[in-house]
Design a protein around this motif. Structure first.
Motif, PDB file in Angstrom:
ATOM      1  N   VAL A  11      85.239  87.809 -21.237  1.00 25.22           N
ATOM      2  CA  VAL A  11      84.537  87.981 -22.527  1.00 25.22           C
ATOM      3  C   VAL A  11      84.668  86.662 -23.294  1.00 25.22           C
ATOM      4  N   GLN A  12      83.825  85.710 -22.918  1.00 25.06           N
ATOM      5  CA  GLN A  12      83.916  84.318 -23.360  1.00 25.06           C
ATOM      6  C   GLN A  12      82.605  83.875 -24.000  1.00 25.06           C
ATOM      7  N   ASN A  13      82.704  82.929 -24.895  1.00 23.10           N
ATOM      8  CA  ASN A  13      81.532  82.519 -25.686  1.00 23.10           C
ATOM      9  C   ASN A  13      80.312  82.187 -24.838  1.00 23.10           C
ATOM     10  N   ASP A  14      80.480  81.524 -23.705  1.00 18.63           N
ATOM     11  CA  ASP A  14      79.306  81.140 -22.914  1.00 18.63           C
ATOM     12  C   ASP A  14      78.538  82.332 -22.339  1.00 18.63           C
ATOM     13  N   PHE A  15      79.168  83.498 -22.281  1.00 15.84           N
ATOM     14  CA  PHE A  15      78.463  84.686 -21.767  1.00 15.84           C
ATOM     15  C   PHE A  15      77.889  85.542 -22.898  1.00 15.84           C
ATOM     16  N   LEU A  16      78.101  85.103 -24.128  1.00  8.84           N
ATOM     17  CA  LEU A  16      77.647  85.875 -25.299  1.00  8.84           C
ATOM     18  C   LEU A  16      76.379  85.249 -25.879  1.00  8.84           C
ATOM     19  N   ALA A  17      75.829  85.887 -26.893  1.00 10.79           N
ATOM     20  CA  ALA A  17      74.578  85.408 -27.506  1.00 10.79           C
ATOM     21  C   ALA A  17      74.686  83.929 -27.867  1.00 10.79           C
ATOM     22  N   GLY A  18      73.709  83.157 -27.434  1.00  6.77           N
ATOM     23  CA  GLY A  18      73.691  81.721 -27.718  1.00  6.77           C
ATOM     24  C   GLY A  18      74.506  80.883 -26.749  1.00  6.77           C
ATOM     25  N   GLY A  19      75.192  81.537 -25.823  1.00  7.46           N
ATOM     26  CA  GLY A  19      76.033  80.816 -24.864  1.00  7.46           C
ATOM     27  C   GLY A  19      75.219  80.225 -23.719  1.00  7.46           C
ATOM     28  N   ALA A  20      75.882  79.377 -22.943  1.00  9.31           N
ATOM     29  CA  ALA A  20      75.207  78.650 -21.863  1.00  9.31           C
ATOM     30  C   ALA A  20      74.721  79.579 -20.748  1.00  9.31           C
ATOM     31  N   LEU A  21      75.429  80.686 -20.545  1.00  8.68           N
ATOM     32  CA  LEU A  21      75.034  81.632 -19.482  1.00  8.68           C
ATOM     33  C   LEU A  21      74.991  83.020 -20.124  1.00  8.68           C
ATOM     34  N   GLU A  22      74.145  83.105 -21.116  1.00  9.97           N
ATOM     35  CA  GLU A  22      74.093  84.292 -21.977  1.00  9.97           C
ATOM     36  C   GLU A  22      73.786  85.562 -21.179  1.00  9.97           C
ATOM     37  N   VAL A  23      74.613  86.561 -21.362  1.00 14.79           N
ATOM     38  CA  VAL A  23      74.395  87.885 -20.781  1.00 14.79           C
ATOM     39  C   VAL A  23      73.730  88.724 -21.871  1.00 14.79           C
ATOM     40  N   LYS A  24      72.570  89.259 -21.557  1.00 13.50           N
ATOM     41  CA  LYS A  24      71.838  90.060 -22.547  1.00 13.50           C
ATOM     42  C   LYS A  24      72.706  91.226 -23.024  1.00 13.50           C
ATOM     43  N   TYR A  25      72.775  91.398 -24.329  1.00 17.98           N
ATOM     44  CA  TYR A  25      73.601  92.456 -24.953  1.00 17.98           C
ATOM     45  C   TYR A  25      75.095  92.299 -24.621  1.00 17.98           C
ATOM     46  N   GLN A  47      89.652  84.684 -17.484  1.00 18.82           N
ATOM     47  CA  GLN A  47      88.907  83.620 -18.167  1.00 18.82           C
ATOM     48  C   GLN A  47      88.303  82.700 -17.111  1.00 18.82           C
ATOM     49  N   ASP A  48      86.976  82.650 -17.088  1.00 20.19           N
ATOM     50  CA  ASP A  48      86.266  81.724 -16.209  1.00 20.19           C
ATOM     51  C   ASP A  48      86.581  80.318 -16.737  1.00 20.19           C
ATOM     52  N   TRP A  49      87.058  79.428 -15.874  1.00 13.73           N
ATOM     53  CA  TRP A  49      87.695  78.192 -16.360  1.00 13.73           C
ATOM     54  C   TRP A  49      87.364  77.070 -15.390  1.00 13.73           C
ATOM     55  N   HIS A  50      86.191  76.461 -15.588  1.00  7.45           N
ATOM     56  CA  HIS A  50      85.682  75.500 -14.612  1.00  7.45           C
ATOM     57  C   HIS A  50      85.935  74.052 -15.030  1.00  7.45           C
ATOM     58  N   GLY A  90      82.785  77.016 -25.224  1.00 10.49           N
ATOM     59  CA  GLY A  90      82.140  77.996 -24.344  1.00 10.49           C
ATOM     60  C   GLY A  90      83.117  78.786 -23.497  1.00 10.49           C
ATOM     61  N   SER A  91      84.248  78.189 -23.174  1.00 12.23           N
ATOM     62  CA  SER A  91      85.213  78.894 -22.327  1.00 12.23           C
ATOM     63  C   SER A  91      86.214  79.719 -23.144  1.00 12.23           C
ATOM     64  N   GLU A  92      86.166  79.599 -24.460  1.00 16.94           N
ATOM     65  CA  GLU A  92      87.104  80.375 -25.288  1.00 16.94           C
ATOM     66  C   GLU A  92      86.764  81.856 -25.237  1.00 16.94           C
ATOM     67  N   LEU A  97      86.861  89.579 -30.116  1.00 19.54           N
ATOM     68  CA  LEU A  97      87.644  90.457 -29.240  1.00 19.54           C
ATOM     69  C   LEU A  97      89.072  90.481 -29.768  1.00 19.54           C
ATOM     70  N   ASN A  98      89.609  91.679 -29.942  1.00 20.94           N
ATOM     71  CA  ASN A  98      91.003  91.780 -30.371  1.00 20.94           C
ATOM     72  C   ASN A  98      91.889  91.269 -29.236  1.00 20.94           C
ATOM     73  N   GLN A  99      92.593  90.168 -29.510  1.00 15.27           N
ATOM     74  CA  GLN A  99      93.413  89.566 -28.449  1.00 15.27           C
ATOM     75  C   GLN A  99      94.905  89.781 -28.677  1.00 15.27           C
ATOM     76  N   SER A 100      95.239  90.567 -29.727  1.00 10.65           N
ATOM     77  CA  SER A 100      96.656  90.696 -30.074  1.00 10.65           C
ATOM     78  C   SER A 100      97.445  91.457 -29.017  1.00 10.65           C
ATOM     79  N   LYS A 101      96.766  92.290 -28.251  1.00  6.79           N
ATOM     80  CA  LYS A 101      97.478  93.066 -27.226  1.00  6.79           C
ATOM     81  C   LYS A 101      97.349  92.462 -25.819  1.00  6.79           C
ATOM     82  N   ILE A 102      96.643  91.348 -25.704  1.00  8.13           N
ATOM     83  CA  ILE A 102      96.477  90.731 -24.376  1.00  8.13           C
ATOM     84  C   ILE A 102      97.774  90.013 -24.004  1.00  8.13           C
ATOM     85  N   GLU A 103      98.422  90.493 -22.938  1.00  7.18           N
ATOM     86  CA  GLU A 103      99.727  89.929 -22.569  1.00  7.18           C
ATOM     87  C   GLU A 103      99.617  88.742 -21.647  1.00  7.18           C
TER      88      GLU A 103
END
Ligand code: VGL
Ligand code: ZN
Length: 206
Positions: A11-25, A47-50, A90-92, A97-103
């Motif tokens: 769930v990274q910026n590049d896959f969201l609206a306006g991102g480089a590899l935007e996933v619709k919705y 995290q996709d990390w190229h 883009g990779s952030e 997304l609530n990240q407080s519980k991501i271990e």
């Protein structure tokens, strides 16, 4: 839930609206994932990390375009726009997304010569990430999977989880696909189901 983890895929910026590899919705999965996080005691994100020169990028192949197929070390590879370059916006992981519980965040796709759709293995199915050992160490037996994109990283992660012996659930409404062809997400879900992944809706998770 006991011995159970939630895996939040890419769930990274590049896959969201306006991102480089935007996933619709793609953005629509964020509030759903935020809502289900209370149900889980262990939450892990991938995290996709190229590298900037990753061979899955069309820009690295003089005679090819986005969407073309090439052969990377014997593996069929579709070519993507440059996306999720390490240490860029883009990779952030999405701020909403609530990240407080991501271990733990598992980065993947950092070898420029091979893609890694799955959170468990590179696409050759040989090189492992830390994810399987991490889950085993925490005595995880069941994984719930959500995120982006249904037809690539979510599907590969779910199929690998199942093949590694985890009881595997796909949270269907907490995923969205790239859908280069319109039916790709549906086909991906059918393929996961055929592999024994159980398909559920977010409101049915207790
Ligand atoms: C993904 C294409 C390329 C994904 C990552 O996260 O599904 N798709 N890299
Ligand atoms: Zn990628």
């Amino acid at each position: 839930m006991k011995n159970t983890a939630l895996l939040i895929v890419d769930v990274q910026n590049d896959f969201l609206a306006g991102g480089a590899l935007e996933v619709k919705y793609g953005d629509s999965v964020i509030p759903i994932i935020n809502k289900i996080q209370d149900k889980f005691d262990l939450i892990i994100a991938t995290q996709d990390w190229h590298t900037y020169d990753h061979k899955s990028f069309a820009s690295q192949h003089k005679n090819n375009n986005i969407g073309d197929f090439v052969n990377l070390k014997g593996i069929k590879q579709i070519l993507w726009p440059d996306h999720c370059v390490e240490n860029t916006f883009g990779s952030e992981i999405a701020l909403n997304l609530n990240q407080s519980k991501i271990e733990k965040v598992i980065q993947k796709g950092n070898n420029p010569n091979i893609d890694s759709y799955s959170g468990f293995f590179e696409n050759d199915k040989k090189t492992k990430t830390e994810l399987d050992d991490y889950l085993k160490d925490k005595e995880i037996e069941t994984v719930y999977i959500c995120g982006l994109a249904t037809d690539y990283c979510v599907k590969f992660t779910a199929n690998d989880a199942k093949s590694l012996g985890y009881k595997t659930y796909l949270i269907e409404d907490a995923c969205k696909g790239v859908n280069i062809s319109t039916a790709d997400s549906e086909l991906a879900i059918d393929e996961m189901k055929d592999n024994g992944v159980v398909i559920v809706k977010s409101n049915s998770i207790n």
